[in-house]
Design an enzyme around this catalytic site. Structure first.
Site, PDB file in Angstrom:
ATOM      1  N   SER A  65      35.509  51.234  55.558  1.00  0.00           N
ATOM      2  CA  SER A  65      37.184  51.158  55.577  1.00  0.00           C
ATOM      3  C   SER A  65      36.398  51.785  53.702  1.00  0.00           C
ATOM      4  CB  SER A  65      37.946  49.870  55.860  1.00  0.00           C
ATOM      5  OG  SER A  65      37.721  49.214  55.000  1.00  0.00           O
ATOM      6  N   SER A  94      42.067  42.253  47.118  1.00  0.00           N
ATOM      7  CA  SER A  94      43.481  41.563  47.151  1.00  0.00           C
ATOM      8  C   SER A  94      43.414  43.548  47.275  1.00  0.00           C
ATOM      9  CB  SER A  94      44.725  40.531  46.652  1.00  0.00           C
ATOM     10  OG  SER A  94      45.265  41.221  47.213  1.00  0.00           O
ATOM     11  N   ASN A  95      43.829  43.613  48.408  1.00  0.00           N
ATOM     12  CA  ASN A  95      43.864  44.655  48.797  1.00  0.00           C
ATOM     13  C   ASN A  95      45.532  45.437  49.422  1.00  0.00           C
ATOM     14  OD1 ASN A  95      44.350  47.719  49.334  1.00  0.00           O
ATOM     15  ND2 ASN A  95      41.666  48.028  49.815  1.00  0.00           N
ATOM     16  N   HIS A 110      40.747  33.618  30.959  1.00  0.00           N
ATOM     17  CA  HIS A 110      40.240  34.717  29.082  1.00  0.00           C
ATOM     18  C   HIS A 110      39.742  32.943  29.092  1.00  0.00           C
ATOM     19  CE1 HIS A 110      40.577  36.928  25.708  1.00  0.00           C
ATOM     20  NE2 HIS A 110      41.911  36.842  25.950  1.00  0.00           N
ATOM     21  N   ASP A 118      35.977  37.577  28.552  1.00  0.00           N
ATOM     22  CA  ASP A 118      36.876  38.066  27.749  1.00  0.00           C
ATOM     23  C   ASP A 118      37.408  40.063  28.060  1.00  0.00           C
ATOM     24  OD1 ASP A 118      36.989  36.068  25.835  1.00  0.00           O
ATOM     25  OD2 ASP A 118      35.038  36.098  25.122  1.00  0.00           O
TER      26      ASP A 118
END
Length: 542
Positions: free
Chosen positions: A370, A463-464, A515, A519
């Protein structure tokens, strides 16, 4: 010389183990590698292996009893060897621990002494809510399989318990009669809270409850025992009348259908409404054979009936959150507000990727590849070049953990929420291996059969939502990771190539970054590398 066998620490969170069964008995010859016993830990039932040759001279713990980590469970030595001194030293160890406990109690603020209640003559056992996962704080009794007054044998299923990970079956380890249930179906019980009492018919379980309360080992669920007793009197009303419709004969007072997890899965696969299936199990419980034998019939729905709410009338229903939904809320709240998020979005040209995927799948690969499999493989390859993205922030020490392994979590939606099984060491696996593993995870996730070890150890998550037609979105970091990649759908889009507007296929990805560890420049460089790998997937096949 005889050797003392102690309870090993079989998991990182294990504090004690329960001897599920002894496979050897006193007097048996034991060789290194033989299995001595089956031990239930907080994670799974595991085999306790012997590392000694000799004869099993002594068993210190009977079956179904618990042993703390490092506690003595057996002695192996030469046949006929005198082990009296060893057994005496084991007893002295226990005595030495007692003064230490007394000193600890003395150092605590003085409290009113609890009334000591003698329960030695009561032939009954208090059943408490077990810790069924490492993050579990409470369990919800999804359905009682047994009711008060039922005969229970060791191995029988007492209830279905909804944890923050899955719905699991609570098994009895005692024979007797179910004398008492502390909560009704649909209610939560904290870990180690009292949920039931099993014993001889007529045993004084109320004294046992008082003893639990006086020892301060009963949690809030036991404090609610008076209310539970009143509810318990209503239990017979929940029993189905012979003339009642099939749908009502499978539901508890709160409308929950009582069915085994396998029956639910089978009914879903066959497209059956499980509430319509008659149950032949204990208490009308629906089991596998009921689903297999069920023949659905057409049900007439009266036109303009009461199924739909009247037009213009407001209505709502407050549905208690599942344990999984509570866990998701807690962890994502902590991540969203605990880690400073920022987002980077990039467009990826998928023309070559689509051609490569079609070519790979035409080669009769072991598993159909896939686009998500290609993304996972490309992410693993990009993380090798950008190790800072494969890191995590450790708040306890204000340090950055640089992970030397690459394990990709794959977010999967299920009926009750979201699970993240992990493709471990993804950088060392082929596309075919990743594809097969992800497909297996998908099947297990739907059946709620994912193991705890399959959902731990991730260093990055993908995450799709592309398969739902979502073109672009942002994800919340799956703590303690530094980043998560949100993958959108492939869209046919006009693009400019060589100064010409031509048809193209574009996929947008958004990288969410912590963060504190990553960065903007680091995240951007990672996306550039990822873009190159996905747009030319031949590079990740080498």
């Amino acid at each position: 010389m005889a050797e003392v066998i102690r309870m090993p620490k079989m998991s990182d969170t294990m504090e004690e183990g329960v001897i599920a069964s002894w496979l050897k008995k006193v007097g048996d010859t034991v060789k290194s590698g033989d299995i001595l016993a089956e031990v239930e830990t907080d994670k799974a039932t595991m085999e306790l292996e012997s590392y000694e040759d000799g004869t099993l001279l002594y068993i210190g713990i009977e079956e179904k009893a618990s042993v703390p980590v490092d506690g003595v469970i057996a002695i192996i030595g030469k046949k006929g060897e005198n082990i009296d001194s060893l057994i005496s030293s084991i007893g002295s160890e226990s005595k030495d621990e007692a003064p230490a406990k007394e000193k600890t109690e003395e150092s605590a603020p003085a409290a009113e002494p609890a009334e000591k209640i003698d329960t030695s003559g009561i032939k009954a056992t208090v059943i408490k809510m077990p810790k069924m996962s490492d993050t579990m704080e409470e369990g919800v009794i999804a359905a009682w399989v047994k009711k008060v007054g039922d005969t229970v044998k060791s191995g029988d299923i007492l209830a279905e318990v909804e944890t923050d990970k899955a719905t699991m079956e609570l098994e009895s380890y005692d024979d007797g009669v179910l004398l008492y249930t502390a909560v009704e179906a649909g209610k939560g019980v904290p870990v180690d809270g009292v949920i039931a009492i099993i014993g001889e018919k007529g045993a004084d379980y109320e004294t046992l409850l008082k003893a639990e309360a006086s020892n301060k080992s009963v949690t809030k669920s036991a404090e609610a025992a008076p209310a539970a007793k009143e509810d318990k009197k209503e239990t017979p009303k929940a029993a189905p009348a012979p003339s009642a419709p099939a749908a009502s004969s499978h539901s508890t007072n709160n409308g929950r259908v009582i069915a085994s997890p396998l029956a639910k899965k089978l009914a879903e696969e066959k497209g059956f409404d499980i509430a319509q299936i008659p149950g032949s199990g204990d208490g009308g419980r629906i089991i596998k054979r009921d689903v297999e034998a069920f023949v659905p019939t057409a049900t007439a729905v009266a036109a303009g009936g009461s199924v739909a709410a009247a037009v213009g009338v407001e209505s709502y229903e407050d549905v208690p959150a599942s344990q999984m939904r509570k866990a998701i809320t807690k962890s994502l709240n902590a991540s969203q507000f605990g880690a400073p998020h920022f987002y980077l979005t990039m467009e990826i040209d998928m023309d070559k990727t689509m051609e490569a995927r079609a070519s790979i799948n035409e080669m009769a690969a072991p598993a159909k590849i896939s686009f998500n499999d290609i993304v996972i493989k490309a992410v693993a390859a990009a993380l090798k070049k950008h190790p800072m993205v494969n890191s995590s922030w450790i708040s306890e020490t204000n340090s950055i953990r640089m992970n030397h392994h690459i394990s990709i979590g794959v977010a999967m939606a299920i009926e009750d929420g979201l699970v993240v099984p992990v493709v471990k060491f993804a950088d060392n696996k082929s596309l075919a291996q990743i594809s097969a593993e992800v497909k297996e995870f998908g099947g297990k996730a739907k059946a709620k059969k994912l193991g705890l070890d399959e959902m731990q150890g991730n260093t990055f998550t993908v995450s799709n939502l592309g398969m739902f037609g979502i073109s672009e979105f942002t994800s919340i970091i799956n703590a303690p990771e530094s980043c998560i990649l949100a993958v959108g759908a492939i869209k046919a889009t006009p693009v400019v190539k060589n100064g010409q507007i031509v048809p193209g296929n574009i996929m947008k990805v958004t990288l969410t970054c912590d963060h504190r560890t990553v960065d903007g420049a680091v995240g951007s460089a990672f996306l550039q590398t990822l873009k190159g790998f996905i747009e030319d997937p031949v590079r990740i096949l080498i």
